[in-house]
Design an enzyme around this catalytic site. Structure first.
Site, short mmCIF file in Angstrom:
data_model
loop_
_atom_site.label_atom_id
_atom_site.label_comp_id
_atom_site.label_asym_id
_atom_site.label_seq_id
_atom_site.Cartn_x
_atom_site.Cartn_y
_atom_site.Cartn_z
N GLY A 16 0.78 -1.23 0.00
CA GLY A 16 0.00 0.00 0.00
C GLY A 16 0.81 1.28 0.00
O GLY A 16 0.36 2.31 0.47
N ASN A 18 1.61 2.97 -2.71
CA ASN A 18 0.89 3.86 -3.63
C ASN A 18 -0.37 4.41 -2.96
O ASN A 18 -0.71 5.58 -3.13
CB ASN A 18 0.54 3.12 -4.92
CG ASN A 18 1.72 3.05 -5.86
OD1 ASN A 18 2.17 4.07 -6.37
ND2 ASN A 18 2.23 1.85 -6.08
N MET A 94 -3.54 -7.32 -7.28
CA MET A 94 -2.93 -8.41 -8.03
C MET A 94 -3.95 -9.43 -8.55
O MET A 94 -3.67 -10.64 -8.58
CB MET A 94 -1.86 -9.09 -7.16
CG MET A 94 -0.78 -8.15 -6.67
SD MET A 94 0.03 -7.22 -7.99
CE MET A 94 1.10 -8.50 -8.64
N LEU A 97 -9.10 -8.50 -13.63
CA LEU A 97 -10.55 -8.27 -13.59
C LEU A 97 -11.16 -8.65 -14.93
O LEU A 97 -10.56 -8.41 -15.99
CB LEU A 97 -10.82 -6.81 -13.26
CG LEU A 97 -10.33 -6.41 -11.86
CD1 LEU A 97 -10.23 -4.91 -11.71
CD2 LEU A 97 -11.24 -7.01 -10.79
N ASN A 111 -4.89 1.94 -13.54
CA ASN A 111 -3.95 1.00 -12.94
C ASN A 111 -2.56 1.61 -12.98
O ASN A 111 -2.23 2.34 -13.91
CB ASN A 111 -3.95 -0.30 -13.76
CG ASN A 111 -2.99 -1.35 -13.23
OD1 ASN A 111 -2.92 -1.59 -12.02
ND2 ASN A 111 -2.23 -1.97 -14.11
N HIS A 113 1.33 0.38 -13.29
CA HIS A 113 2.09 -0.82 -13.66
C HIS A 113 3.58 -0.49 -13.63
O HIS A 113 3.99 0.52 -14.22
CB HIS A 113 1.68 -1.29 -15.06
CG HIS A 113 2.42 -2.52 -15.48
ND1 HIS A 113 2.08 -3.77 -15.02
CD2 HIS A 113 3.49 -2.68 -16.27
CE1 HIS A 113 2.92 -4.66 -15.52
NE2 HIS A 113 3.79 -4.03 -16.29
N THR A 145 -8.41 -1.49 -19.70
CA THR A 145 -9.31 -2.08 -20.70
C THR A 145 -9.19 -3.60 -20.59
O THR A 145 -8.46 -4.09 -19.72
CB THR A 145 -8.93 -1.64 -22.13
OG1 THR A 145 -7.62 -2.14 -22.41
CG2 THR A 145 -8.96 -0.13 -22.29
N ASP A 149 -2.82 -4.93 -18.92
CA ASP A 149 -1.77 -3.90 -18.93
C ASP A 149 -1.65 -3.24 -20.30
O ASP A 149 -0.58 -2.73 -20.66
CB ASP A 149 -0.40 -4.50 -18.50
CG ASP A 149 -0.45 -5.05 -17.08
OD1 ASP A 149 -1.17 -4.48 -16.25
OD2 ASP A 149 0.24 -6.05 -16.82
N GLU A 179 6.69 5.91 -9.21
CA GLU A 179 5.31 5.49 -8.93
C GLU A 179 4.61 6.45 -7.97
O GLU A 179 3.46 6.84 -8.19
CB GLU A 179 5.28 4.08 -8.34
CG GLU A 179 5.69 3.01 -9.32
CD GLU A 179 5.31 1.62 -8.84
OE1 GLU A 179 4.17 1.43 -8.40
OE2 GLU A 179 6.17 0.73 -8.91
C1 GRF Z 1 3.66 -1.53 -7.27
O1 GRF Z 1 4.93 -1.69 -7.81
C2 GRF Z 1 2.63 -1.49 -8.37
O2 GRF Z 1 3.09 -0.84 -9.52
C3 GRF Z 1 2.47 -2.96 -8.65
O3 GRF Z 1 2.46 -3.55 -7.37
C4 GRF Z 1 3.24 -2.76 -6.48
C5 GRF Z 1 2.38 -2.40 -5.31
O4 GRF Z 1 3.07 -1.78 -4.28
N1 GRF Z 1 1.33 -3.22 -9.47
P1 GRF Z 1 2.29 -1.07 -3.08
O5 GRF Z 1 1.22 -2.02 -2.60
O6 GRF Z 1 1.68 0.21 -3.61
O7 GRF Z 1 3.31 -0.82 -2.02
#
Ligand code: GRF
Length: 224
Positions: A16, A18, A94, A97, A111, A113, A145, A149, A179
């Site tokens: 978490g 992000n 992860m 969908l 999303n 990525h 979509t 990815d 990110e």
């Molecule tokens: C991130 O690298 C995101 O891009 C990928 O999974 C990771 C998640 O990290 N899809 P977090 O849960 O935000 O720490």
């Protein structure tokens, strides 16, 4: 926060980081919105703790409790509907969908990525960038979509790959350098209606983007 503030739902599976960046960007109003709920498909996701610490409602929907992807997606749709989100963010979620879910939320579902799409869709992107000898790597925020990815890309941020990099050092550089900046920035644009999806075209300030925005170029423009 005014009633017009964008309602944001965040789907997670893990740490978490992000999500935390979004929580902080909403708190200091870089994003004119609020996170109305966090949904995880794993009860042990550390991101759930972050949400609780910020007094955000959480919900766990374990995919293992459902007999099929369609059943899981239906439960997720129901949980999301209760949150009435304007935007749904897959922030390290992860699970793939299904098409019906994606269609239903088209234009509101994004999303993040960890690669420079279209390079390295799917899993283990940092390892694959190293194995491929890439000199540049990064992350992409895109509309979701049916193509895994593969939806229209909004913004990318780039980092150099160093000769001594390991999967860990490279993933940390992408996370901290890219990110945690491009995801809040995207939500800010969405919440301000600066950004939207029109068909499969990303519209930014009312004009169609031919290539994804680049974090570095935006920051240079901001500095000058
Ligand atoms: C991130 O690298 C995101 O891009 C990928 O999974 C990771 C998640 O990290 N899809 P977090 O849960 O935000 O720490």
């Amino acid at each position: 926060m005014p009633d017009s503030a964008a309602r944001i739902a965040v789907l997670i599976s893990g740490q978490g980081r992000n999500l935390q960046a979004l929580i902080e960007a909403c708190a200091d109003q870089r994003i004119p919105g609020r996170i109305v709920g966090v949904i995880s498909n794993r009860a042990d996701a550390q991101g759930l703790e972050r949400a609780r610490a910020a007094a955000i409602p959480t919900h766990t929907l374990s995919h293992t409790d459902y007999p099929s992807r369609d059943h899981f997606d239906a439960a997720l749709t129901q949980a999301l509907a209760a949150l009435r989100p304007d935007f749904i963010v897959l922030a390290g979620f992860m699970r793939v969908l299904g098409d019906a879910f994606v269609h239903r939320h088209a234009g509101r579902l994004i999303n993040i990525h960890p690669s420079l799409l279209p390079r390295h869709p799917g899993l283990h992107t940092h390892r694959r960038a190293l194995e491929a000898g890439d000199t540049e790597h990064g992350a992409t925020v895109h509309f979701v979509t049916e193509r895994l990815d593969g939806g229209p890309a909004i913004i990318q941020g780039r980092v150099s790959v160093m000769p001594e990099d390991t999967e860990h050092t490279l993933s940390e550089r992408v996370m901290n350098g890219v990110e945690l900046r491009i995801l809040p920035q995207t939500l800010r644009w969405l919440a301000c209606a600066t950004l939207r999806l029109n068909g499969d075209q990303v519209m930014f300030h009312g004009r169609a983007l031919s290539t994804p925005l680049q974090l570095e170029a935006l920051e240079d423009a901001f500095r000058s």
